[in-house]
Design a protein around this motif. Sequence first.
Motif, PDB file in Angstrom:
ATOM      1  N   ILE A   7       0.877  -1.080  -0.142  1.00  0.00           N
ATOM      2  CA  ILE A   7       0.058   0.420  -0.387  1.00  0.00           C
ATOM      3  C   ILE A   7       0.747   0.862  -0.397  1.00  0.00           C
ATOM      4  O   ILE A   7       2.183   1.385   0.650  1.00  0.00           O
ATOM      5  CB  ILE A   7      -1.052   0.400   0.962  1.00  0.00           C
ATOM      6  N   ILE A   9       0.187   5.167   0.348  1.00  0.00           N
ATOM      7  CA  ILE A   9      -0.492   5.861   1.113  1.00  0.00           C
ATOM      8  C   ILE A   9      -0.490   7.576   0.662  1.00  0.00           C
ATOM      9  O   ILE A   9       0.921   7.938   1.028  1.00  0.00           O
ATOM     10  CB  ILE A   9      -0.503   6.228   1.979  1.00  0.00           C
ATOM     11  N   ARG A 115      -1.249  -0.982  -4.265  1.00  0.00           N
ATOM     12  CA  ARG A 115      -3.126  -0.536  -3.907  1.00  0.00           C
ATOM     13  C   ARG A 115      -2.151   1.058  -3.648  1.00  0.00           C
ATOM     14  O   ARG A 115      -1.191   1.121  -3.039  1.00  0.00           O
ATOM     15  CB  ARG A 115      -4.067  -0.933  -2.463  1.00  0.00           C
ATOM     16  N   VAL A 117      -3.305   5.123  -2.069  1.00  0.00           N
ATOM     17  CA  VAL A 117      -4.393   5.388  -0.744  1.00  0.00           C
ATOM     18  C   VAL A 117      -4.520   6.676  -1.099  1.00  0.00           C
ATOM     19  O   VAL A 117      -2.857   7.291  -0.665  1.00  0.00           O
ATOM     20  CB  VAL A 117      -4.300   4.859   0.611  1.00  0.00           C
ATOM     21  N   VAL A 188      -7.874   4.194  -3.432  1.00  0.00           N
ATOM     22  CA  VAL A 188      -9.477   4.628  -2.391  1.00  0.00           C
ATOM     23  C   VAL A 188      -8.525   5.627  -1.424  1.00  0.00           C
ATOM     24  O   VAL A 188      -7.868   6.803  -1.445  1.00  0.00           O
ATOM     25  CB  VAL A 188      -9.007   4.037  -0.570  1.00  0.00           C
ATOM     26  N   MET A 206     -11.127   1.618   5.229  1.00  0.00           N
ATOM     27  CA  MET A 206     -10.279   1.378   4.528  1.00  0.00           C
ATOM     28  C   MET A 206      -9.820  -0.396   4.326  1.00  0.00           C
ATOM     29  O   MET A 206      -9.073  -0.648   3.751  1.00  0.00           O
ATOM     30  CB  MET A 206      -9.375   1.969   5.467  1.00  0.00           C
ATOM     31  N   LEU A 210      -8.962  -2.704   1.167  1.00  0.00           N
ATOM     32  CA  LEU A 210      -7.391  -2.911   0.977  1.00  0.00           C
ATOM     33  C   LEU A 210      -7.346  -4.283   1.348  1.00  0.00           C
ATOM     34  O   LEU A 210      -6.267  -4.892   1.249  1.00  0.00           O
ATOM     35  CB  LEU A 210      -6.085  -2.209   1.817  1.00  0.00           C
TER      36      LEU A 210
END
Length: 302
Positions: A7, A9, A115, A117, A188, A206, A210
């Motif tokens: 992930i 962010i 992923r 965010v 996201v 969230m 995920l």
Amino acid sequence: MGGPVKIIIWASPRTCSTALLKCLSSLPNAKIFDELYSIAYLFGPDRLDQSPTGEEPQASQAGQGKGYAFPSSICTYEWIKETLQQDYPGEQVIISKEIVYCLNQKYDCLPEGYRHVFLLRHPSKVFPSWKKLTYEVSKQFSAEVPETLDEFIFDQQPPHLLPPGMSFKEAYDLYQYVKEKKLDVDPVIIDADDLVQNPAAIVSAMCAKLGIPYTESLLTWDKGTDVLDSWTVGIAFKNIIQHSEAYKNFRNSTSFHRPELEKQATARPVESRVTPDIERCVSFSMPFYQEMYEQRLQADKI
């Protein structure tokens, strides 16, 4: 079994992003990175401002935990991509929190298999705080900074301090790129005010999107900066987080529930009684923010 969930962010400044990373640091078997692209953008060999950055301590493996404090001199954009694409045996979750404009549109240096965010906040709440932070930090490094904050014209600062898209356009452009290139078909978007007002609902939603485990223990954490010893973070930023006034709230926090944050989160956006430079920044950024805000994660729609 598949590999770890990876992930990134992507945050704009002053969006509670470091608190969110502190929250997620207690996930079991998690590898945490903090602002690698920021080091490359501000201090590394590929930095935007090629002025000398001063001496920095040597890299050292953290004495406790699995963290690594690295020197700016090794932090190129290619090094970041290689670092984030490495295998980390035993880790179930890999999370990197980044400031979005520090990618500097080097999309070829994005790691694969992540992923994405995006963490946002209303521009009228971001820019006054961001301006104040930039002013205070700039005064420590330059004698040419004006005497007062009002004289510090934010939208006239060089691009390494305020990027051309003021972070909101950079976030929007990256969001579109991630979707169009199918790097993540369902990125996201989180609004920081939603996160502060209802952390349990937003964090759990969230995590569900995920595919990472959620427990209520994520919502509280220990005061202080010991958690940094488990992060991979630049020496420069580690020192800033540990000692800068700008990170005082982070050091003292034990949850998202802080009176001053909750008051800001529930307040109406202030469109007046601000300086002209802030008005210009907000006006430029609103279309990009609004477009993404409409696609944000809403706990009641999960």
